[in-house]
Design a protein around this motif. Structure first.
Motif, PDB file in Angstrom:
ATOM      1  N   ILE B 400      15.901  34.095  27.162  1.00 28.71           N
ATOM      2  CA  ILE B 400      16.124  34.827  25.914  1.00 28.71           C
ATOM      3  C   ILE B 400      17.108  34.025  25.070  1.00 28.71           C
ATOM      4  O   ILE B 400      18.246  33.798  25.484  1.00 28.71           O
ATOM      5  CB  ILE B 400      16.711  36.219  26.199  1.00 28.71           C
ATOM      6  N   GLN B 420      24.094  43.251  26.704  1.00 27.25           N
ATOM      7  CA  GLN B 420      23.557  42.623  27.910  1.00 27.25           C
ATOM      8  C   GLN B 420      24.374  41.381  28.244  1.00 27.25           C
ATOM      9  O   GLN B 420      24.891  40.711  27.355  1.00 27.25           O
ATOM     10  CB  GLN B 420      22.099  42.211  27.660  1.00 27.25           C
ATOM     11  N   GLY B 421      24.450  41.077  29.547  1.00 25.02           N
ATOM     12  CA  GLY B 421      25.169  39.866  29.932  1.00 25.02           C
ATOM     13  C   GLY B 421      26.114  40.154  31.076  1.00 25.02           C
ATOM     14  O   GLY B 421      26.101  41.265  31.604  1.00 25.02           O
ATOM     15  N   PRO B 422      26.887  39.225  31.522  1.00 22.38           N
ATOM     16  CA  PRO B 422      26.974  37.885  30.958  1.00 22.38           C
ATOM     17  C   PRO B 422      25.917  36.932  31.524  1.00 22.38           C
ATOM     18  O   PRO B 422      25.421  37.150  32.616  1.00 22.38           O
ATOM     19  CB  PRO B 422      28.347  37.424  31.437  1.00 22.38           C
ATOM     20  N   GLU B 423      25.637  35.905  30.770  1.00 23.30           N
ATOM     21  CA  GLU B 423      24.896  34.766  31.285  1.00 23.30           C
ATOM     22  C   GLU B 423      25.895  33.630  31.297  1.00 23.30           C
ATOM     23  O   GLU B 423      26.394  33.220  30.251  1.00 23.30           O
ATOM     24  CB  GLU B 423      23.720  34.418  30.352  1.00 23.30           C
ATOM     25  N   ARG B 424      26.214  33.189  32.499  1.00 25.12           N
ATOM     26  CA  ARG B 424      27.265  32.158  32.584  1.00 25.12           C
ATOM     27  C   ARG B 424      26.643  30.768  32.541  1.00 25.12           C
ATOM     28  O   ARG B 424      25.766  30.454  33.326  1.00 25.12           O
ATOM     29  CB  ARG B 424      28.065  32.337  33.867  1.00 25.12           C
TER      30      ARG B 424
END
Lengths: 1020, 467
Positions: B400, B420-424
């Motif tokens: 995304i 939304q998250g986190p994306e590290r």
């Protein structure tokens, strides 16, 4: 909050996991995990190391054994709650591995179905097939099945979690949290990326988005995990872990029972065999003290339950004996009276009774160590016997873990960082790993790697980090594991690269850690040679010798005299030039001197500076003193200088108070000390222990530095003792039956240090005549012939390069009584132009042709073999018309070159003789005359370069062996000299050396000053 | 019999590096087996020999510079040399391993003798500055053999040449290694010995290859060779009757030259990819305008259209007195336009459009987007010059990512609600541009969906907007 990590891969998931098993358990313990499951992909190769670490460091974390299995898009982690589940997992892994070639596996659906006891963590793949797999798995594994949810803070985490929860709800499957761990700490992310790139055969930069996007696949704190996962999921991990009770310590080795007759127990059978052996070994009655030892040994064997082990080895050696395969046992347990009676070894206990106190040591807690060497050309028969007797299910080889070494590390890391391959090869070729004054990092900088550049820094760090990482499993040279039941219930078995061989997934250290025994079936060239010599002696002289007969004779002064003169080409273990230069100094005069001689010329004693103190004490130049009675007990037989590995261990026990277990750890740390540096942790304990017992600090420090120097190179007395027997027997044969001895050596090549050419020259120097290869006289093997002037060696057809053994044997069997008379007659047997040419080139047709060139020329004529033209007249005519050959027999140099090309040796003149006769050499001194020169005088020598060694023990020195027509010359080249004259140093095949002669008793060296490359003289 | 001269360029690649000025010794190494194929004098004095392994060479010389052998470069250089020689001698032929063969016999009448001929050839060669060895021979193979072994003598003495050939050892000849090995093993070590054997005897024992070789070496068998054809060139000039000050008036005279080009190309069934228009300005330096066609072209009308576009950017320094036209990169025309019914014929092709754009805006002005498989958002795509693209790496399409990325992250200044998250994303250690960020999808008060991240210092940024 508590947590158990149920899915963790070590670096035994090759090129995936980026941490050693030891690091993982230590870190898990530090993070206060309840448990850690090591689940390598279709493997349990790393678990023993983790297990050992848990025990060694007394870690609180519980180790769970498991494995990651992949079938199409199905990913499962199977962990073992109990022994049955473990056996089941081993079977599944073995099956999957055996379907595939080495290093790969192929799981079948049936394998997954057949798991009846193992716990399964299913890792959904976020695809549509998940629904199918969920219902499929539930059908076979209900109650042992969880969804393993991982969170790695990736882009699709939200979708993945939702998906898993919906699967859980839909199929009422419980969820457990798990980590999918690949690293013990986030700092290994770089290395993990590098490993991944190596796996894909590309560079990190080009791998792209298949790289891990962050370091979340490491062991994370429980605090963090509790934020990432629902509490119920984390709790589940703990519950599952609690149900896993399997411990590797519970593995027991069950010996094959068929070795014991019904009426006996293993122990009573062993006693009976020893009783029989006693009669055979001591025909004149067993001395009382020997009887005492036998009783002690048998009692110990019974107490430790090793009877089966001895019976297994006894069975194997009896097979060898039956087949006439020569063998010899060695190792601490091998040098026991029991083994002597069981005919496992020929070391006569009466001769060296001193050794027997170091039989299996209870307090040292070592497993019994018996290696059996067999004739190298016939070891395969023994291996096949074992396979046949126990079946492939019950016998397999131990593994060897092949790890990243310097070269492979440079190559792979360099490639992953996108460094040019030519550049890497350049680094590898030019870094001298033996140069202790400069670490490789410093050298690589000298070679042009910018040390402060970003890439240079990375490269050095990563190469350092990856070294020691396992790369793949390979097979151990000969360590067999044999069990009563199928092996795959004990440990997974996989295919080796050699077809028809299988290996287990553990190496010898793993087996040792679990106290599982292996039987070492090794190959030794000298045994082949000795057996062949015995056979020939029996054939020609009717006397039947055995090893034990020769050792039973009194020590022979003549034989030792020969050894003291360093006349040992071909003699087992003491033929290297380092050994040769030590022989005149050590002057061995009895069996035990030989035992020391073999052990002392090793990197261990040399680096530990033990050689010179020993020599001095032996020559009476230094006083022998002991700090205590206890130390005297240990060291008196080597004049107070520790030379053997056993002495060092014993010293740690008696002088520093090490317990048996600690001493064993010390032994292992010594073996691995270059790799792990573990030895340092023993330093304080040793020094404090010794000081407490009243030894001086200086003495303690000295002992420790000797232990360090010893390191992995320490040689055990128990092995040396067995080798000394073979050394003595081979020397004895060389002295009394030289023709038979050399002939046997030639027939056993390749083995030992010397080539056929060198052996033949040595033989001629010992007045053994050698006759050339001849199609009408030679057999396939070299043979001894009787003449009026004694025995001579007739070289066999096997010497001819490129000649097939089968054809050579046909030439011999089909040979007419009068011999072959014409090329034509020979061709009818051989039927092959190539073979004819090989024979002709080797000058094997010399009895009926006019030299090799005319023979070849005639043979090459194709028309003569066309049916139409095949009239004997034509062929005969052509051979008679020898002038057809383009040139007459070429000059002698060509002959010599041709000899070397076709047979690897020349009975013609030595190249140095030829050059000298041709007037191409200026004044020089021959090897045999060096003795007459003054110490420190100038000399010029010329010879063919037959050896070049830069041993790690002698810094900056290269030893050259030059061979002229009278013998070998030892030349020492200092690194400065070598650097200044690299051209000659690197390339010369024939070398002229001007230098200074150094004489110490009978040891002669030429210290090189100027090197001149004379190789061009011999080209035509 | 025909007389030949063979030129052997033994260090062509090295010579074209101009390394004699360099301070470091240089060697050229064949990549396949790491053997030294060329070494400069500095390297040779250090003891490096041709044929040595890289390892041995490297250990002889500390500061050695190693270059991989480049066959294409050598071929190119050899072509250039042939091209220069073509002005002096007509029949030139390429040989393997950097060799040129010249047919001399038919040139002698022109030069009045061999020595005058060689004089002019050698003068030219020396001016080119490449090292070479040379020799004469009455067969191509004989000349090659002598040249490669450094005879460096020009003569037409039959006897002398034959004697020179016979003096060589077999391994110095072109015979394959296994064949000379076979011969050595029957005691034949030199060409002298080989040539004394009657052909019939050889034919009975060896492959036809050997008989062929001997026959050709002695000039008894014909040795077919392909002579060099210089590349086609088109270069025309046009003197203007009156000076032109306005560049747009150039179209007519230029068209005249372009029509000539069209004739030239179409009669040969060829196309050109580039033309250079040189404008002679009064009292000023000539101006060169380069016009390219991506797909290749021969029609004058097309070239004219492109030229006009290209010239519309040109500023004249002085009136034009004359112009010339050179066609570059001429190749055979291959019909790639599909058949009569192909639908793609309509409209201009992509390459034609790019040609027009490049002609108008300049060659480096056209850029294209490229996607990279890198986790770092800044590195995930980039703009590259047309023609410099690398093949796209596979990228996971399920990621995304916002529709609009900001050129640089901006500090987040308003309150947002995390959705939304986190994306590290913490990676990029290998090129010194590592990032550590936690990305979130968030909504701002106005309802926009933002892509925001937090860095290790807890600072928040906006990096993109979802559409």
């Amino acid at each position: 909050m508590r947590y158990a990590e149920l899915f963790c891969q070590s670096n035994f998931s090759f090129l995936q996991g980026a941490s050693h098993p030891e690091e993982l358990v230590k870190q898990a313990d530090f993070l206060k995990y309840d448990a850690l499951a090591i689940c390598d992909e279709c493997s349990v190769a790393g678990v023993v190391r983790a297990h050992t670490a848990v025990k060694k460091y007394g870690l609180g974390v519980k180790l769970i054994i498991g494995s990651l299995l992949r079938y199409q898009d199905l990913e499962l982690v199977v962990i073992c709650p109990n022994r049955t589940a473990y056996a089941e997992l081993c079977r599944v892994i073995s099956n999957a591995r055996k379907r595939s070639k080495k290093g790969q596996y192929e799981l079948a659906l049936w394998d997954v179905m057949s798991i009846k006891h193992g716990f399964i963590l299913w890792l959904p793949s976020l695809s549509e097939r998940d629904n199918y797999w969920a219902s499929w798995l539930q059908q076979y594994h209900a109650n042992r099945l969880w969804i393993g949810v991982q969170r790695h803070l990736q882009n699709n985490d939200a979708a993945y979690l939702a998906h898993c929860e919906s699967l859980s709800a839909q199929f009422s499957l419980p969820i457990s949290a798990c980590g999918g761990v690949l690293m013990h700490s986030a700092t290994r992310q770089r290395l993990q990326h590098v490993l991944h790139a190596i796996r894909l055969g590309t560079s990190v930069e080009k791998v792209g988005s298949t790289l891990l996007c962050n370091a979340e696949r490491s062991l994370r704190s429980i605090n963090k995990l509790s934020k990432l996962f629902k509490k119920a999921w984390v709790d589940n991990s703990v519950v599952i872990a609690k149900r896993c009770e399997f411990n590797l310590d519970s593995l027991r080795y069950e010996y094959p029972s068929e070795l014991v007759p019904r009426s006996h127990t293993a122990m009573s059978y062993l006693r009976a065999l020893v009783e029989q052996g006693k009669q055979r070994r001591f025909p004149n009655g067993v001395p009382d003290h020997i009887i005492g030892i036998i009783h002690k040994e048998l009692a110990l064997i019974e107490e430790l339950d090793y009877a089966y082990f001895f019976l297994t080895i006894h069975d194997v050696v009896m097979f060898a004996k039956q087949q006439g395969i020569l063998y010899q046992g060695r190792g601490s347990a091998a040098n026991s009276v029991v083994c002597y009676c069981l005919e496992i070894t020929s070391v006569d206990p009466q001769q060296i009774s001193v050794l027997f106190e170091r039989f299996i040591s209870k307090e040292r807690n070592e497993p019994p160590d018996i290696d059996v060497d067999f004739e190298h050309q016939r070891r395969e028969e023994v291996i096949q016997y074992i396979y046949k007797k126990y079946g492939r299910e019950r016998a397999a080889l131990a593994a060897t873990v092949v790890s990243y070494r310097f070269k492979s590390a440079v190559r792979d890391v360099g490639k992953a960082l996108g460094i040019d391959a030519t550049q890497l090869e350049y680094f590898i070729k030019n870094i001298n790993r033996r140069d202790k004054s400069q670490h490789w990092q410093a050298q690589i900088v000298e070679l042009g790697l910018a040390p402060h550049s970003f890439l240079g820094q990375l490269f050095i760090e990563l190469v350092d980090e990856i070294m020691g990482f396992p790369r793949h499993l390979s097979q151990h040279v000969g360590g067999f594991v044999i069990s009563a039941g199928p092996l795959y219930e004990l440990v997974p078995v996989e295919n080796a690269s050699m077809t028809e061989r299988s290996v287990i997934q553990w190496d010898k250290d793993d087996l040792e850690s679990l106290a599982l025994l292996k039987v070492d079936i090794l190959a030794l060239g000298m045994l082949t040679a000795i057996r062949k010599a015995f056979q020939k002696i029996e054939l020609h002289l009717g006397h039947r010798w055995q090893i034990a007969d020769i050792t039973r004779l009194q020590e022979d002064a003549q034989v030792y005299g020969m050894l003291q003169n360093a006349d040992t080409v071909g003699v087992f273990q003491i033929e290297s030039r380092a050994q040769m230069s030590m022989l005149p100094r050590l002057k061995p005069a009895c069996y035990y001197d030989l035992v020391i001689q073999i052990a002392i010329v090793r990197p261990g004693p040399i680096q530990g500076d033990m050689v010179h103190p020993f020599l001095k004490r032996r020559n009476g130049e230094e006083e022998i003193s002991y700090p205590s009675e206890a130390v005297k007990d240990v060291l008196s037989r080597t004049m107070g200088v520790p030379i053997f590995q056993e002495q060092v261990i014993k010293l740690a026990m008696v002088a520093a108070g090490f317990s048996g277990g600690e001493a064993d750890q010390l032994r292992r740390a010594m073996a691995a000390w270059k790799k792990s540096g573990e030895l340092m942790q023993f330093k304080n304990k040793l020094i404090n222990g010794m000081q407490e017992r009243g030894y001086t600090q200086a003495y303690a420090e000295q002992i420790f530095s000797q232990i360090c120097g010893f390191g992995e190179y320490g040689f055990p007395e128990s092995h040396s003792a067995s080798f000394a027997v073979l050394a003595y027997v081979s020397a004895w044969l060389k002295y009394y039956y030289p023709a038979f001895f050399y002939c046997a050596l030639l027939n056993s090549l390749p083995m030992g240090f010397y080539s056929a050419s060198q052996l033949c020259q040595d033989a001629e120097r010992h007045n053994v005549t050698i006759w050339p290869v001849c199609v009408n006289q030679s057999d396939y093997d070299h043979k001894v012939c009787e003449t009026d002037n004694g025995f001579v060696i007739r070289l066999g057809l096997r010497l001819i390069k490129g000649l097939k053994a089968s054809i050579a044997k046909t030439v011999v069997t089909e040979r007419p009584e009068q011999g072959y008379k014409t090329v034509e007659a020979l061709f009818e047997v051989v039927c092959e132009h190539r073979t004819m040419s090989h024979l002709a080139s080797a000058n094997a047709l010399h009895t009926f042709t006019n030299g090799r060139y005319s023979a070849r020329w005639a043979i090459m004529d194709r028309e003569s073999t066309l049916p139409l033209f095949r009239t004997p007249e034509l062929v005969v005519e052509q051979i008679q018309k020898k002038n057809v050959a383009p040139v007459g027999e070429a000059e002698e140099i060509a002959t010599t070159i041709e000899d070397y090309k076709s047979t690897g040796l020349s009975l013609n003149k030595h190249p140095i003789t030829l050059l000298d006769e041709a007037g191409k050499l200026a004044h020089f001194t021959r090897a045999q005359h060096l003795m007459n020169l003054q110490h420190k005088s100038w000399v010029t020598v010329v010879g063919v370069v037959t050896g070049k060694q830069s041993p790690g023990t002698a810094k900056g020195v290269t030893f050259f062996t030059l061979e002229d027509d009278t013998g070998n010359i030892n030349v020492v080249v200092w690194s400065g000299t070598a650097r200044a004259q690299k051209q000659a140093y690197l390339n010369a095949k024939i070398l002229e050396v001007k230098g200074i002669i150094e004489k110490e008793e009978k040891v002669i060296h030429v210290i090189a000053g100027r090197l001149t490359n004379l190789s061009d003289l011999l080209t035509m | 019999m025909t007389l030949w001269v063979y030129l052997h360029f033994n260090s062509l690649q090295l010579d074209s590096l101009f390394c004699e000025q360099a301070h470091q010794p240089i060697i050229i190494v064949e990549g396949k087996d790491n053997r030294v194929v060329q070494a400069c004098t500095k390297a040779q004095t250090a003891g490096i020999t041709i044929g040595q392994g890289l390892g041995a060479a490297a250990s002889l010389c500390q500061n050695l510079q190693v270059q991989p052998y480049n066959k294409e470069l050598e071929q190119e250089k050899l072509k250039e040399i042939a091209h220069s020689l073509y002005t002096l001698t007509s029949d030139i032929c390429f040989f393997a391993d950097a060799g040129l063969l010249l047919r001399v016999s038919n040139m002698l009448s022109l030069y009045q003798g061999l020595h005058a001929y060689w004089q002019s050839i050698s003068t030219l060669l020396n001016r080119l500055g490449f090292n070479y060895c040379y020799a004469c021979g009455y067969s191509p193979l004989a000349a090659r053999l002598l040249a490669r072994n450094g005879m460096n003598k020009i003569t037409d003495d039959h006897v002398l040449l034959l004697r020179a050939v016979r003096a060589h050892a077999l391994h110095e000849s072109d015979l394959p290694h296994n064949m000379s090995e076979q011969l050595t093993r029957v005691g034949v070590h030199t060409l002298d010995a080989l040539l004394s054997i009657p052909m019939v005897q050889l034919a009975k024992r060896f492959d036809a290859e050997l008989v062929h070789y001997v026959g050709r070496l002695l000039g008894h068998f014909k040795h077919p060779v392909n002579f060099y054809q210089p590349p086609e060139r088109f270069s025309r000039e046009l003197e203007l009757l009156f000076e032109l000050e306005n560049i747009s008036w150039l179209s007519k005279p230029l068209n005249k030259l372009l029509l000539q080009l069209e004739d030239f190309l179409s009669s040969r069934n060829k196309i050109a990819y580039q033309i250079n228009i040189t404008l002679q300005q009064r009292d000023c330096e000539a101006l060169v305008v380069t016009v390219q066609s991506k797909e290749g072209e021969y029609k004058a009308t097309k070239w004219l259209a492109l030229s006009e576009l290209a010239m519309s950017n040109v500023q004249l320094d002085a009136p034009i007195q004359g112009l010339s036209l050179q066609a570059k990169r001429i190749t055979a025309y291959e019909n790639t336009h599909g058949d009569l019914f192909s639908k793609q014929q309509k409209g201009g092709s992509r390459t034609a459009l790019l040609s027009i754009l490049q002609a108008k805006l300049g060659e480096h002005a056209i850029h294209t987007m490229q996607v990279h498989a890198d986790h770092r958002p800044e590195k995930a795509n980039s703009s590259v010059t047309l023609g410099a693209e690398t093949p796209d790496l596979i990228r996971d399409a399920s990621f995304i990512r916002p529709t609009i990325m900001l050129p640089f992250p901006e500090i987040l200044s308003e309150k947002v609600i995390i959705q939304q998250g986190p994306e590290r994303i913490s990676t990029g250690w290998w090129d010194a541009q590592p990032i550590i960020r936690d990305y979130f999808i968030a909504r701002d008060p106005s309802g926009r969906w933002l892509w925001v991240f937090r860095d290790p210092t807890q600072q928040w940024f906006v990096h993109g907007v979802f559409h």
